[in-house]
Design a protein around this motif. Structure first.
Motif, PDB file in Angstrom:
ATOM      1  N   ALA A  40      -0.279   9.145   4.416  1.00  0.00           N
ATOM      2  CA  ALA A  40       0.346  10.264   4.935  1.00  0.00           C
ATOM      3  C   ALA A  40       1.773  10.557   4.706  1.00  0.00           C
ATOM      4  O   ALA A  40       2.045  11.635   4.206  1.00  0.00           O
ATOM      5  CB  ALA A  40       0.233  10.046   6.378  1.00  0.00           C
ATOM      6  N   VAL A  41       2.649   9.613   4.387  1.00  0.00           N
ATOM      7  CA  VAL A  41       3.866   9.746   4.202  1.00  0.00           C
ATOM      8  C   VAL A  41       4.131   9.412   2.733  1.00  0.00           C
ATOM      9  O   VAL A  41       5.325   9.536   2.062  1.00  0.00           O
ATOM     10  CB  VAL A  41       5.016   9.032   5.044  1.00  0.00           C
ATOM     11  N   ASP A 100       1.415   4.611   1.642  1.00  0.00           N
ATOM     12  CA  ASP A 100       0.899   5.264   2.808  1.00  0.00           C
ATOM     13  C   ASP A 100       0.157   6.522   2.689  1.00  0.00           C
ATOM     14  O   ASP A 100       0.792   7.348   2.098  1.00  0.00           O
ATOM     15  CB  ASP A 100       2.067   5.225   3.640  1.00  0.00           C
ATOM     16  N   GLU A 125       0.805  -1.017   0.063  1.00  0.00           N
ATOM     17  CA  GLU A 125      -0.170  -0.108   0.173  1.00  0.00           C
ATOM     18  C   GLU A 125       0.867   1.193   0.107  1.00  0.00           C
ATOM     19  O   GLU A 125       1.974   1.118   0.552  1.00  0.00           O
ATOM     20  CB  GLU A 125      -0.928  -0.031   1.136  1.00  0.00           C
ATOM     21  N   HIS A 159       2.571  -3.692   8.698  1.00  0.00           N
ATOM     22  CA  HIS A 159       2.745  -2.977   7.648  1.00  0.00           C
ATOM     23  C   HIS A 159       4.126  -2.189   7.935  1.00  0.00           C
ATOM     24  O   HIS A 159       4.159  -1.551   8.863  1.00  0.00           O
ATOM     25  CB  HIS A 159       1.360  -1.729   7.703  1.00  0.00           C
ATOM     26  N   ILE A 160       5.131  -2.578   6.997  1.00  0.00           N
ATOM     27  CA  ILE A 160       6.322  -2.191   7.162  1.00  0.00           C
ATOM     28  C   ILE A 160       6.761  -1.020   6.143  1.00  0.00           C
ATOM     29  O   ILE A 160       6.455  -1.185   5.070  1.00  0.00           O
ATOM     30  CB  ILE A 160       7.175  -3.282   7.333  1.00  0.00           C
ATOM     31  N   ARG A 161       7.709  -0.067   6.754  1.00  0.00           N
ATOM     32  CA  ARG A 161       7.970   1.177   6.052  1.00  0.00           C
ATOM     33  C   ARG A 161       9.600   1.143   6.416  1.00  0.00           C
ATOM     34  O   ARG A 161       9.975   0.863   7.373  1.00  0.00           O
ATOM     35  CB  ARG A 161       7.526   2.342   6.728  1.00  0.00           C
TER      36      ARG A 161
END
Ligand SMILES: Cc1cc2nc3c(=O)[nH]c(=O)nc-3n(C[C@H](O)[C@H](O)[C@H](O)COP(=O)(O)OP(=O)(O)OC[C@H]3O[C@@H](n4cnc5c(N)ncnc54)[C@H](O)[C@@H]3O)c2cc1C
Ligand SMILES: Nc1ncnc2c1ncn2[C@@H]1O[C@H](COP(=O)(O)O)[C@@H](O)[C@H]1O
Lengths: 346, 265
Positions: free
Chosen positions: A142-143, A140, A138, A160-162
């Protein structure tokens, strides 16, 4: 902000494009890489950027057009003698070198056995973040970063890893969770020949290779699966399942407990540490329905459960369920099919 | 041959439960075990030691409670064990974990490193490749069999989907043991007792290793978990029955599957 002195300084804003690594299997583009092109297309349209395909090997240039037909806007090719054999570190450094030069924001690699072997080395070489075995992606809101979504803690949770501040963000994805995009021979794209920097040798040499045929359709490709678990009681249970599979044109598979018991081989294990299947029909026979097993059958269109325990969790996760002993239910199903077949030929 | 085995002490995820009332994960009271796949790495290492001599050192980066895992490794026959534990190592992702492990290993005398294929709690299968990358040594995954060839070389056989492959690797090298590849030996009490009498398990903190705080733990980790959630349920019809007449039910089901075009006969 100070960073680890082993990391080079980068400017994340310079990184653009979503890359898919395209594994070549027996001279053609592997299914896994095509699935990644599909994911890349989707993410690229959300991020308004391009889709890159990466081809490494000897004589792979001829596949560039195919990559474009399946969704690549640019294909980066490293076609060279020295890539004739796949060695993890060699391919990893080649991909890392291309990424250093062309600065993609994201690299997606299908988690085939080879994909899982060499991709972490790519991430390390670039001192960047890697997320394994993603089952969805996905952007994000916001960022605006791409997040990898993956099961964790034995598939009880999903994370959910960023990847923060480092680029490219690297992900491996679970094979067969994502559909293969449509081939469109009218698509156009750019082909870029490259010469990645790699060392002369990596201290590893293939000395022998024995291909073998399992003699069956791999379970991840089967349309119908008859899957057995611990509840079969013994290896003989699979003989009955095999017979049922045969009359309905399916293949057999199993739960981890069936594999651990040695009743069926590991390549036929369904679930978190086995495979994700996409069959139209999935019969779960004598399988309780542990979360790790259910994880592998999320993409199955219809799940039929046969279990003698009415409280087995599989019944909360099936389309049709028959409560009963499989030694009665399976022969009845075989009989029903045969009866209908006989009526049809009359 | 001097061998280092990386092991992880993991919650036994098979005994995790979901609190049905709150829908949360019950983590407390979940016992820990050595990551089951690492037992194969230990077995391969110990077999090589039995055949060719040398030593086996088990290492783990973990909170102090992981000492129990190292005792298990000693009980299987390892000569030495090292627990890497420090607050600054907490929150590490695989890049930072592999960095810490690699820096530790480079302080030891070693010819070969063995790891498990993956862990059952995070199952990334990253650490092997990443440790090899920090150390710039050859590596191979999915290994089922190993032999020492002498002359600084080993032979390793691995199992892929549709092939066996055999490789020669120049030492030092790293191998990841395939799942189901061996029958791991049991713990011997007499071996395990050595943990009590000798200082066989060493505890290393960052005082020992002296790593830059920016390269380890949370700070040295480029990835962060943005959020976690439960696995969404797949919508299913859930038409379940306990048939009185099994044959009738079977016929009904088969007809239904044909109608839905899931089955063709
Ligand atoms: C990290 C991790 C990863 C895992 N990965 C996987 C994975 O990839 N795949 C996987 O499958 N599991 C996996 N597991 C294991 C999983 O947790 C379960 O242990 C496993 O799926 C159970 O297998 P089963 O349903 O065959 O056996 P059981 O849970 O023992 O269930 C057997 C079922 O058979 C029924 N039964 C018994 N006799 C009969 C009969 N005569 N007729 C009809 N029904 C009968 C019983 O009622 C019971 O429901 C994993 C576990 C962990 C911790
Ligand atoms: N914290 C750790 N300490 C020591 N070894 C580890 C650690 N984490 C992972 N490993 C090793 O790396 C392998 C792969 O783990 P993972 O990449 O986490 O799936 C495991 O089977 C272990 O051998």
């Amino acid at each position: 902000m100070s960073i680890c002195s082993e990391w080079d300084k980068i400017d994340p804003r310079e990184y653009r494009g979503i890359w898919a690594y395209l594994e070549v299997e027996d001279g053609v583009l592997g299914e896994g890489g095509l699935q990644m092109l599909g994911v890349a297309r989707n993410l690229a349209s959300q991020k308004d950027t391009y889709v890159g395909g990466v081809l490494i090997g000897k004589g792979v240039s001829s596949l560039a057009r195919e990559a474009i037909y399946y969704g690549a806007d640019k294909v980066f090719i490293a076609d060279d003698e020295k890539f004739e054999e796949y060695y993890a570190a060699l391919y990893a450094e080649a991909l890392a070198s291309l990424a250093k030069e062309h600065k993609p924001e994201v690299i997606l690699v299908s988690g085939t056995m080879r994909g899982r072997e060499f991709t972490p080395y790519v991430a390390n070489t670039l001192r960047t973040g890697i997320t394994a075995d993603c089952t969805s992606f996905e952007v994000d809101p916001a960022v605006k970063d791409v997040l990898g979504v993956r099961p964790t803690f034995g598939a009880y949770l999903i994370a959910h890893i960023r990847t923060l501040n480092r680029r490219p963000a690297i992900f491996t994805a679970r094979p067969n969770v994502f559909p293969t995009p449509e081939r469109n021979p009218a698509r156009e794209g750019e082909i870029i020949h490259t010469q990645p920097k790699v060392a002369d040798g990596y201290g590893v040499k293939l000395v022998n290779k024995k291909r073998f045929s399992r003699g069956t359709v791999p379970i991840e490709k089967a349309k119908i699966l008859v899957s057995g678990g611990k509840g079969l009681g013994s290896r003989d249970g699979f003989t009955i399942l095999q017979e049922f599979a045969k009359v309905i044109g399916g293949e057999i598979s199993g739960s981890r407990k069936a594999v651990d018991a040695g009743w069926i081989t590991h390549d036929k294990q369904v679930g978190q540490t086995g495979k994700t299947v996409r069959s139209d029909l999935y019969f779960a026979v004598g399988i309780s329905g542990a979360v790790q097993h259910l994880y592998g059958i999320r993409e199955a269109r219809c799940v039929v459960a046969i279990n003698k325990d009415p409280d087995a969790p599989i019944f909360d996760n099936c389309d049709y369920g028959l409560i009963g002993d499989y030694t009665e239910v399976i022969p009845a199903l075989i009989k029903a099919v045969k009866k209908l077949q006989a009526r049809k030929t009359e | 041959m001097d061998i280092v085995v990386c092991i992880k002490w993991v919650p036994n995820t098979t005994s995790v439960n979901i609190d049905q009332k709150t829908g949360t994960l019950i983590r407390s009271g979940v016992p820990s075990v050595i990551n089951p796949h690492d037992l194969h790495a230990l077995e391969i290492a110990l077999t090589l030691k039995d055949r060719f001599g040398g030593s086996v050192t088990a290492i783990t980066m973990a909170p102090p409670s992981a000492k129990l895992g190292l005792e298990h490794a000693i009980g299987m026959g390892c000569d030495r064990a090292i627990l890497l534990t420090d607050m600054v190592y907490a929150g590490a992702d695989t890049l930072a974990t592999s960095y810490t492990l690699a820096k530790t290993i480079s302080k030891l005398k070693f010819d070969l490193i063995l790891v498990g294929q993956e862990t059952v709690d995070s199952s990334t299968a990253h650490i092997g490749a990443q440790v090899a990358s920090w150390l710039h040594i050859p590596y191979l995954y999915y290994v089922v069999d190993v032999n020492y060839l002498g002359d600084g070389k080993i032979w390793a056989k691995r199992l892929l989907e549709d092939a066996y492959e055999e490789y020669e690797l120049t030492l030092p090298a790293l191998l990841a043991a395939a799942m189901h590849s061996t029958h791991p030996r049991r713990v011997k009490l007499s071996y395990k007792l050595r943990c009590k009498s000798e200082q066989i398990i060493e505890v290393w903190s960052n005082k020992t290793l002296g790593l830059e705080a920016n390269c380890v733990g949370l700070k040295g980790s480029p990835t962060i978990v943005r959020k976690t959630s439960f696995v969404p349920e797949v919508p299913r019809k859930k038409i379940v029955c306990k048939p009185k007449d099994v044959e009738q039910a079977a016929e009904w089901l088969i007809k239904r599957l044909i109608e839905e075009r899931l089955l063709k006969i």
